[in-house]
Design a protein around this motif. Structure first.
Motif, PDB file in Angstrom:
ATOM      1  N   PRO A 156       0.831  -1.223   0.000  1.00  0.00           N
ATOM      2  CA  PRO A 156       0.000   0.000   0.000  1.00  0.00           C
ATOM      3  C   PRO A 156       0.854   1.255   0.000  1.00  0.00           C
ATOM      4  O   PRO A 156       1.616   1.512   0.939  1.00  0.00           O
ATOM      5  CB  PRO A 156      -0.829  -0.134   1.277  1.00  0.00           C
ATOM      6  CG  PRO A 156      -0.072  -1.076   2.136  1.00  0.00           C
ATOM      7  CD  PRO A 156       0.655  -2.005   1.234  1.00  0.00           C
ATOM      8  N   ARG A 194      -4.124  -2.494   4.397  1.00  0.00           N
ATOM      9  CA  ARG A 194      -4.271  -3.658   3.506  1.00  0.00           C
ATOM     10  C   ARG A 194      -5.502  -4.491   3.853  1.00  0.00           C
ATOM     11  O   ARG A 194      -5.980  -5.277   3.016  1.00  0.00           O
ATOM     12  CB  ARG A 194      -2.985  -4.510   3.597  1.00  0.00           C
ATOM     13  CG  ARG A 194      -2.948  -5.753   2.728  1.00  0.00           C
ATOM     14  CD  ARG A 194      -3.178  -5.459   1.267  1.00  0.00           C
ATOM     15  NE  ARG A 194      -3.152  -6.673   0.483  1.00  0.00           N
ATOM     16  CZ  ARG A 194      -4.170  -7.521   0.372  1.00  0.00           C
ATOM     17  NH1 ARG A 194      -5.299  -7.290   1.035  1.00  0.00           N
ATOM     18  NH2 ARG A 194      -4.072  -8.599  -0.367  1.00  0.00           N
ATOM     19  N   TYR A 202      -2.328 -11.188   1.400  1.00  0.00           N
ATOM     20  CA  TYR A 202      -2.165 -10.210   2.482  1.00  0.00           C
ATOM     21  C   TYR A 202      -0.763 -10.277   3.087  1.00  0.00           C
ATOM     22  O   TYR A 202      -0.124  -9.244   3.307  1.00  0.00           O
ATOM     23  CB  TYR A 202      -3.219 -10.462   3.564  1.00  0.00           C
ATOM     24  CG  TYR A 202      -3.099  -9.550   4.759  1.00  0.00           C
ATOM     25  CD1 TYR A 202      -3.643  -8.267   4.736  1.00  0.00           C
ATOM     26  CD2 TYR A 202      -2.447  -9.963   5.920  1.00  0.00           C
ATOM     27  CE1 TYR A 202      -3.531  -7.417   5.834  1.00  0.00           C
ATOM     28  CE2 TYR A 202      -2.334  -9.124   7.020  1.00  0.00           C
ATOM     29  CZ  TYR A 202      -2.877  -7.853   6.970  1.00  0.00           C
ATOM     30  OH  TYR A 202      -2.762  -7.015   8.046  1.00  0.00           O
ATOM     31  N   ASP A 205       1.952  -8.848   0.789  1.00  0.00           N
ATOM     32  CA  ASP A 205       1.789  -7.414   0.573  1.00  0.00           C
ATOM     33  C   ASP A 205       2.258  -6.610   1.786  1.00  0.00           C
ATOM     34  O   ASP A 205       2.987  -5.626   1.642  1.00  0.00           O
ATOM     35  CB  ASP A 205       0.321  -7.099   0.267  1.00  0.00           C
ATOM     36  CG  ASP A 205      -0.122  -7.634  -1.084  1.00  0.00           C
ATOM     37  OD1 ASP A 205       0.756  -8.012  -1.881  1.00  0.00           O
ATOM     38  OD2 ASP A 205      -1.340  -7.679  -1.336  1.00  0.00           O
TER      39      ASP A 205
END
Length: 367
Positions: A156, A194, A202, A205
C-alpha cells in the motif's frame, strides 16, 4: 532412310553416335563448366545480426533473394578466376569500450541535483528536510510500482508515503526516538490499510510494505538526524561527498582496469579493482573532509570513515542489484536521464547514512 543422316532433335535426350547423352534444358557448353561457381550451401553461410533467426536455424542467403533485387550494403564483387587468390577477409574495426550510459545526460542531471541539494542544505535546513521527504516518497512510488508490475505484490503506497514523510520529519525534530515511533506507526498503518482488500496475498503485501518502510524512509531519517548538529550541513555534505566519491572511484578504476568480477551473479559490472578504487578514493576524501569540514575531526578518523563508506556503499549497490535482478529489470525508473530512477541514486546512499551518522557521533559527538 539412311541411319547416318538422322539426327536427334535438340533437347530430345538422345545424342548422336559420337556425342553421348545431351543434357536436358538450355544449351550446355562444356568449355564454361570450369568457370562456373557452385552455389553455397545455406548452412555454410554465417548468420546475420538477427539472433532470433539464428536461433530458429533460418538460413541467411548470400545474395539477393530475387534476381531483380539489388543489395545495397554489400555490393556483389566480381567473380575471381581459379588462378587468382581469394581476397583476404575484411577485418572489423575494434569497438571502443563503452560506459553503458549517456554520460552527458548523467553529468547534467547530477549537477542539477547537486545544486538543489547544496542550496537547500546551506540556506535553510527545513528546506533540505523537504528535499529528503520528496525523494523518499518518489522512491517508495518507484519501488512499490515495480513490485506490483513484476511480482504482483501490492504494497500500500498511501500509508507508506504519508508515514515515510512523517518519519523523516520526526527524525529531524525528535531524533532517533521519533524515527522509531514513526516507523512503528507506519508499519501498523500498512497492516490496517491492507485489510480493506481481499485476504489473498495479504502476508506478502504487508511484508513488502514493512520492508519498503524500513528500506527507504527509515534509513533516510539518519540524514535528517545528521542535519540537527551545529555543523549539520557540513556533516551531510561529508556524507554525500564520500558516497559520491566512492561510487566514482569504483566506476573509474573498474572501467579502466577492472578484470576480476566482484559478484558476477549479482552485478556483473562490478570488479575487485573497482572496489579497491572505491576504498582508495573514499579514504582520501574522508581524511580531507574530517580535517577541514567537521569540527573536532582528525584525518585518521576520516580514513576509517572513508573505508566504512566504501564498504556500505558497495553493499547497498549490490543489495539493490539483487532486488532488480529478482524483479528482472535494469533500472527502478526513468525519472532521471542517464541515471534511471530516484532509487537507482539512493541505492548506495540509504545504507551509508546510518553508518556515517554513527561514526560521526562516536568521533566528534552528536553536536
Amino acid at each position: 532412310m539412311n541411319d547416318s543422316s538422322w539426327r536427334a532433335p535438340a533437347g530430345s535426350g538422345f545424342g548422336g553416335p559420337d556425342q553421348g547423352p545431351a543434357p536436358a534444358g538450355p544449351a550446355y557448353d562444356g568449355r564454361q563448366a570450369a568457370q562456373t561457381r557452385p552455389m553455397p550451401i545455406a548452412s555454410d553461410v554465417p548468420a546475420g545480426d538477427n539472433q532470433d533467426d539464428h536461433d530458429r536455424g533460418a538460413a541467411q542467403p548470400s545474395g539477393p533473394l530475387f534476381r531483380d533485387e539489388t543489395p545495397h550494403e554489400h555490393p556483389q564483387e566480381p567473380m575471381s578466376s581459379p588462378s587468382q587468390p581469394a581476397p583476404a577477409p575484411r577485418q572489423q574495426p575494434r569497438q571502443k569500450k563503452s560506459a553503458g550510459r549517456d554520460l552527458g545526460a548523467a553529468i547534467g542531471v547530477g549537477v542539477g541535483l547537486g545544486a538543489v541539494i547544496i542550496a537547500s542544505l546551506f540556506i535553510w535546513k527545513p528546506a533540505f528536510v523537504g528535499v529528503i521527504a520528496v525523494a523518499v516518497v518518489v522512491g517508495l512510488w518507484e519501488l512499490t510500482s515495480r513490485l506490483q508490475e513484476r511480482k504482483g505484490i501490492k504494497a500500500p503506497l498511501v500509508p507508506l508515503a504519508v508515514g515515510g514523510a512523517a518519519m523523516v520529519v520526526a527524525g529531524y525534530v525528535r531524533g532517533a526516538e521519533g524515527a522509531w515511533v514513526a516507523m512503528a506507526l507506519t508499519a501498523l498503518a500498512v497492516l490496517v490499510w491492507r485489510m480493506t482488500e481481499p485476504p489473498e496475498g495479504y502476508l506478502k503485501d504487508v511484508t513488502a510494505g514493512v520492508f519498503a518502510a524500513f528500506y527507504v524512509p527509515f534509513l533516510a531519517t539518519f540524514v535528517a538526524m545528521m542535519l540537527t548538529a551545529d555543523d549539520g550541513p557540513r556533516r551531510v555534505l561529508t556524507f554525500l561527498l564520500l558516497t559520491v566519491v566512492s561510487d566514482t572511484g569504483a566506476y573509474a578504476v573498474g572501467w579502466r582496469f577492472g578484470k576480476h568480477k566482484l559478484a558476477p551473479r549479482i552485478s556483473p559490472g562490478k570488479t575487485r579493482e573497482g572496489l579497491v578504487g572505491a576504498v582508495a578514493f573514499a579514504m582520501a576524501a574522508g581524511a580531507l573532509c574530517m580535517e577541514f569540514l567537521i569540527d573536532g575531526g582528525a584525518w585518521w578518523q576520516g580514513l576509517l570513515l572513508g573505508l566504512a563508506v566504501a564498504a556500505s556503499a558497495t553493499l547497498g549497490d549490490l543489495g539493490e542489484s539483487m532486488i532488480k535482478r529478482d524483479l528482472g529489470i535494469k533500472d527502478m525508473g526513468t525519472l532521471l536521464p542517464g541515471h534511471g530512477g530516484i532509487m537507482d541514486r539512493l541505492d548506495s546512499l540509504l545504507p551509508t547514512a546510518p553508518v556515517v551518522w554513527l561514526l560521526l557521533v562516536l568521533f566528534v559527538g552528536s553536536g
